[in-house]
Scaffold this active site. Structure first.
Site, mmCIF file in Angstrom:
data_model
loop_
_atom_site.group_PDB
_atom_site.id
_atom_site.type_symbol
_atom_site.label_atom_id
_atom_site.label_comp_id
_atom_site.label_asym_id
_atom_site.label_seq_id
_atom_site.Cartn_x
_atom_site.Cartn_y
_atom_site.Cartn_z
ATOM 1 N N CYS A 2 -6.321 2.819 -60.630
ATOM 2 C CA CYS A 2 -6.051 3.626 -59.430
ATOM 3 C C CYS A 2 -6.703 2.988 -58.199
ATOM 4 O O CYS A 2 -7.920 2.979 -58.077
ATOM 5 C CB CYS A 2 -6.594 5.041 -59.678
ATOM 6 S SG CYS A 2 -6.688 6.089 -58.219
ATOM 7 N N CYS A 38 -8.930 5.219 -56.072
ATOM 8 C CA CYS A 38 -10.166 5.496 -56.824
ATOM 9 C C CYS A 38 -11.169 4.357 -56.622
ATOM 10 O O CYS A 38 -12.355 4.595 -56.431
ATOM 11 C CB CYS A 38 -9.878 5.631 -58.317
ATOM 12 S SG CYS A 38 -8.761 6.970 -58.753
#
Length: 108
Positions: free
Chosen positions: A33, A36
């Site tokens: 991600c 993230c």
């Protein structure tokens, strides 16, 4: 992950989060991600800023799926502040250090 950032897993979630006397920010994330990964250095920095006032931990949703499932995590990154073992604030998506800090100051 910085020195002050805890690795949270399904195995230690209860001890590190639910039973913590100190408020805890848990970042639900995954290696793949992009947003993230952007939050990683910000959380490292903030872990020093909030030392003693707020524990900061990261839970990899690919490695530990029980806690995210129970908490209804649908999108990552999702960051949840727990106080007294209960969810007190939830933030979804990447954000700037200043934005996150403002939200944390309100939440704790």
């Amino acid at each position: 992950m910085g020195n002050n950032v805890l690795k949270i897993t399904d195995a230690n979630f209860d001890a590190e989060v639910a039973k913590s006397a100190t408020p805890v920010l848990v970042d639900f994330w995954a290696e793949w991600c992009g947003p993230c990964r952007l939050m990683g250095p910000i959380l490292d920095e903030l872990s020093g800023v909030y030392q003693g006032k707020l524990k900061i931990g990261k839970l990899n949703v690919d490695e530990s799926q029980d806690a995210p499932s129970k908490l209804g995590i649908m999108n990552i990154p999702t960051m949840i502040v727990f106080k007294g073992g209960k969810e007190s604030a939830r933030f979804v998506g990447a954000m700037s250090k200043a934005d996150l800090q403002a939200k944390l100051d309100k939440a704790i």
